[in-house]
Design a protein around this motif. Structure first.
Motif, PDB file in Angstrom:
ATOM      1  N   VAL A  74      -4.183   9.105  -0.833  1.00  0.00           N
ATOM      2  CA  VAL A  74      -3.736  10.491  -0.728  1.00  0.00           C
ATOM      3  C   VAL A  74      -4.466  11.125   0.452  1.00  0.00           C
ATOM      4  O   VAL A  74      -5.705  11.125   0.495  1.00  0.00           O
ATOM      5  CB  VAL A  74      -4.030  11.283  -2.014  1.00  0.00           C
ATOM      6  N   ARG A  75      -3.725  11.649   1.412  1.00  0.00           N
ATOM      7  CA  ARG A  75      -4.321  12.293   2.588  1.00  0.00           C
ATOM      8  C   ARG A  75      -4.036  13.787   2.553  1.00  0.00           C
ATOM      9  O   ARG A  75      -2.884  14.207   2.414  1.00  0.00           O
ATOM     10  CB  ARG A  75      -3.790  11.660   3.872  1.00  0.00           C
ATOM     11  N   VAL A  76      -5.114  14.547   2.704  1.00  0.00           N
ATOM     12  CA  VAL A  76      -5.031  16.012   2.664  1.00  0.00           C
ATOM     13  C   VAL A  76      -5.586  16.555   3.970  1.00  0.00           C
ATOM     14  O   VAL A  76      -6.738  16.276   4.330  1.00  0.00           O
ATOM     15  CB  VAL A  76      -5.826  16.574   1.468  1.00  0.00           C
ATOM     16  N   GLY A  77      -4.797  17.320   4.696  1.00  0.00           N
ATOM     17  CA  GLY A  77      -5.249  17.915   5.940  1.00  0.00           C
ATOM     18  C   GLY A  77      -4.936  17.054   7.139  1.00  0.00           C
ATOM     19  O   GLY A  77      -4.341  15.977   7.040  1.00  0.00           O
ATOM     20  N   ASP A  78      -5.357  17.526   8.302  1.00  0.00           N
ATOM     21  CA  ASP A  78      -5.127  16.832   9.570  1.00  0.00           C
ATOM     22  C   ASP A  78      -6.301  15.893   9.819  1.00  0.00           C
ATOM     23  O   ASP A  78      -7.374  16.322  10.272  1.00  0.00           O
ATOM     24  CB  ASP A  78      -4.985  17.847  10.703  1.00  0.00           C
ATOM     25  N   LEU A  79      -6.112  14.615   9.551  1.00  0.00           N
ATOM     26  CA  LEU A  79      -7.196  13.638   9.606  1.00  0.00           C
ATOM     27  C   LEU A  79      -7.025  12.719  10.809  1.00  0.00           C
ATOM     28  O   LEU A  79      -5.903  12.424  11.222  1.00  0.00           O
ATOM     29  CB  LEU A  79      -7.224  12.798   8.318  1.00  0.00           C
ATOM     30  N   GLY A  80      -8.127  12.250  11.359  1.00  0.00           N
ATOM     31  CA  GLY A  80      -8.067  11.346  12.500  1.00  0.00           C
ATOM     32  C   GLY A  80      -9.028  10.183  12.336  1.00  0.00           C
ATOM     33  O   GLY A  80      -9.954  10.223  11.527  1.00  0.00           O
ATOM     34  N   VAL A  81      -8.800   9.149  13.127  1.00  0.00           N
ATOM     35  CA  VAL A  81      -9.654   7.958  13.044  1.00  0.00           C
ATOM     36  C   VAL A  81      -9.573   7.204  14.367  1.00  0.00           C
ATOM     37  O   VAL A  81      -8.547   7.243  15.056  1.00  0.00           O
ATOM     38  CB  VAL A  81      -9.221   7.040  11.877  1.00  0.00           C
ATOM     39  N   THR A  82     -10.664   6.554  14.742  1.00  0.00           N
ATOM     40  CA  THR A  82     -10.684   5.630  15.873  1.00  0.00           C
ATOM     41  C   THR A  82     -11.372   4.346  15.419  1.00  0.00           C
ATOM     42  O   THR A  82     -12.124   4.337  14.433  1.00  0.00           O
ATOM     43  CB  THR A  82     -11.433   6.208  17.084  1.00  0.00           C
ATOM     44  N   ALA A  83     -11.124   3.257  16.146  1.00  0.00           N
ATOM     45  CA  ALA A  83     -11.722   1.969  15.797  1.00  0.00           C
ATOM     46  C   ALA A  83     -12.232   1.289  17.058  1.00  0.00           C
ATOM     47  O   ALA A  83     -11.712   1.515  18.158  1.00  0.00           O
ATOM     48  CB  ALA A  83     -10.698   1.074  15.095  1.00  0.00           C
ATOM     49  N   THR A  84     -13.258   0.458  16.882  1.00  0.00           N
ATOM     50  CA  THR A  84     -13.856  -0.276  17.993  1.00  0.00           C
ATOM     51  C   THR A  84     -14.072  -1.722  17.565  1.00  0.00           C
ATOM     52  O   THR A  84     -14.564  -1.984  16.459  1.00  0.00           O
ATOM     53  CB  THR A  84     -15.212   0.331  18.396  1.00  0.00           C
ATOM     54  N   ARG A 116       0.859  -1.189   0.000  1.00  0.00           N
ATOM     55  CA  ARG A 116       0.000   0.000   0.000  1.00  0.00           C
ATOM     56  C   ARG A 116       0.885   1.225   0.000  1.00  0.00           C
ATOM     57  O   ARG A 116       2.041   1.186   0.471  1.00  0.00           O
ATOM     58  CB  ARG A 116      -0.957   0.011   1.210  1.00  0.00           C
ATOM     59  N   VAL A 117       0.345   2.318  -0.546  1.00  0.00           N
ATOM     60  CA  VAL A 117       1.093   3.565  -0.663  1.00  0.00           C
ATOM     61  C   VAL A 117       0.253   4.684  -0.069  1.00  0.00           C
ATOM     62  O   VAL A 117      -0.943   4.794  -0.361  1.00  0.00           O
ATOM     63  CB  VAL A 117       1.425   3.873  -2.140  1.00  0.00           C
ATOM     64  N   ILE A 118       0.879   5.520   0.774  1.00  0.00           N
ATOM     65  CA  ILE A 118       0.214   6.694   1.328  1.00  0.00           C
ATOM     66  C   ILE A 118       1.011   7.926   0.919  1.00  0.00           C
ATOM     67  O   ILE A 118       2.212   8.007   1.154  1.00  0.00           O
ATOM     68  CB  ILE A 118       0.104   6.602   2.863  1.00  0.00           C
ATOM     69  N   LEU A 119       0.333   8.889   0.299  1.00  0.00           N
ATOM     70  CA  LEU A 119       0.949  10.114  -0.175  1.00  0.00           C
ATOM     71  C   LEU A 119       0.296  11.305   0.514  1.00  0.00           C
ATOM     72  O   LEU A 119      -0.918  11.308   0.741  1.00  0.00           O
ATOM     73  CB  LEU A 119       0.779  10.250  -1.698  1.00  0.00           C
ATOM     74  N   ASP A 120       1.101  12.325   0.826  1.00  0.00           N
ATOM     75  CA  ASP A 120       0.551  13.543   1.415  1.00  0.00           C
ATOM     76  C   ASP A 120       0.755  14.758   0.522  1.00  0.00           C
ATOM     77  O   ASP A 120       0.462  15.889   0.925  1.00  0.00           O
ATOM     78  CB  ASP A 120       1.158  13.803   2.791  1.00  0.00           C
ATOM     79  N   GLY A 121       1.239  14.526  -0.685  1.00  0.00           N
ATOM     80  CA  GLY A 121       1.420  15.615  -1.633  1.00  0.00           C
ATOM     81  C   GLY A 121       2.783  16.254  -1.603  1.00  0.00           C
ATOM     82  O   GLY A 121       3.141  16.993  -2.512  1.00  0.00           O
ATOM     83  N   SER A 122       3.580  16.004  -0.569  1.00  0.00           N
ATOM     84  CA  SER A 122       4.871  16.667  -0.446  1.00  0.00           C
ATOM     85  C   SER A 122       5.943  16.020  -1.327  1.00  0.00           C
ATOM     86  O   SER A 122       6.837  16.692  -1.814  1.00  0.00           O
ATOM     87  CB  SER A 122       5.324  16.663   1.018  1.00  0.00           C
ATOM     88  N   ARG A 123       5.849  14.720  -1.503  1.00  0.00           N
ATOM     89  CA  ARG A 123       6.822  14.044  -2.349  1.00  0.00           C
ATOM     90  C   ARG A 123       6.238  12.714  -2.808  1.00  0.00           C
ATOM     91  O   ARG A 123       5.294  12.188  -2.217  1.00  0.00           O
ATOM     92  CB  ARG A 123       8.133  13.812  -1.605  1.00  0.00           C
ATOM     93  N   GLY A 124       6.832  12.166  -3.855  1.00  0.00           N
ATOM     94  CA  GLY A 124       6.358  10.901  -4.391  1.00  0.00           C
ATOM     95  C   GLY A 124       7.058   9.718  -3.747  1.00  0.00           C
ATOM     96  O   GLY A 124       7.802   9.850  -2.780  1.00  0.00           O
TER      97      GLY A 124
END
Length: 276
Positions: free
Chosen positions: A168-178, A35-43
């Protein structure tokens, strides 16, 4: 008995080396990372490797997949894409799009992202597909000593493919799981350890599952690569197990959902459950 399962992905995991990230294999193709996660700053880069004995050609493309409540992935036609899915296809760039790999010859695919101005915060995802291109079947000259064949002849050629998520993730994102109730269920392939995994927030969650018996350090069950994508708030996790392990899993257990070991392995969620 410890049972290790590669959970979410469609193909079994393999290793490129002791320090290499996990890889996926199908046919003679090995792909890493999974899997690949990008934030836009670099490839980044995805590495393909032909582990077969002959050269092979692969076509690389992007497609849309949506998670179901059962944890599967449905392929979605581009005509039915949501604006966020369409944006992911448009902003993810990669090269090359077709490669021919000699045996044991790696090839780097460069992956980057071009964030459009004013893009709303959130997680955008497409899936990169690596599909084998079958060789053209050479024409066979007619043998005058043999009678001409009659009827219809059908030759089936398997076409292998691997998909990995490009996120691709843009902004300050959060997540929780149950973690919900756990059970030993019966599927068409035999017994399975099952539980519900809920997600809340504005991005996906991804990690490993460890099931232990209270007071016993060694896990009964390990599963890697369990994800819940933003399009579902909850999914069913179903991990196939042999009958002897299914019996051992019944009763009190502790379930821990942790981040991938490559980013620290911190706990995402955990729960004590009584399995029936």
């Amino acid at each position: 008995m410890l049972r290790f399962i590669k959970g979410f992905c469609l193909f079994s995991a393999a290793a490129l080396g002791a320090a290499a990230p996990p890889a996926l294999a199908a046919g003679d193709l090995l792909v890493a990372p999974t899997r690949v996660i990008l934030d836009g700053s670099r490839g980044t880069e995805v590495v393909l490797n032909n582990i077969g004995s002959e050269s092979a050609t692969y076509r690389i493309s992007l497609e849309i997949k949506r998670m179901t409540a059962a944890g599967g992935l449905d392929e979605i036609d581009e005509a039915n894409a949501t604006p966020a899915e369409r944006a992911a296809l448009d902003m993810i760039a990669f090269s090359p799009r077709r490669v021919t790999l000699p045996p044991n010859q790696p090839q780097v695919i460069r992956v980057g992202v071009r964030l459009p101005e004013g893009l709303a915060p959130g997680e955008y995802r497409a899936h990169m597909l690596f599909r084998a291109v079958p060789d053209a079947t050479p024409a066979v000259a007619a043998d005058p000593a043999r009678p001409a064949p009659t009827g219809v002849s059908i030759a089936l050629t398997p076409i292998y493919g691997i998909t990995i998520p490009i996120i691709v993730r843009v902004g300050d994102l959060g997540v929780t799981a149950t973690i919900g109730d756990a059970r030993v269920g019966v599927t068409k392939d035999g017994p399975a350890f099952e539980f519900d995994l809920a997600r809340s927030g504005d991005r996906s969650v991804y990690g490993d599952i460890e099931v232990t018996r209270p007071g016993v350090a060694e896990p009964l069950l390990l599963a890697r690569g369990i994800a819940v994508y933003p399009e579902v708030g909850e999914r069913r996790v179903s991990l196939p197990v042999p009958p002897e392990l299914a019996a051992q899993l019944k009763g009190p257990v502790h379930i821990r959902y942790s981040e991938d070991r490559d980013i620290g392995g911190g706990t995402i969620a955990e729960a004590d459950r009584v399995v029936k």
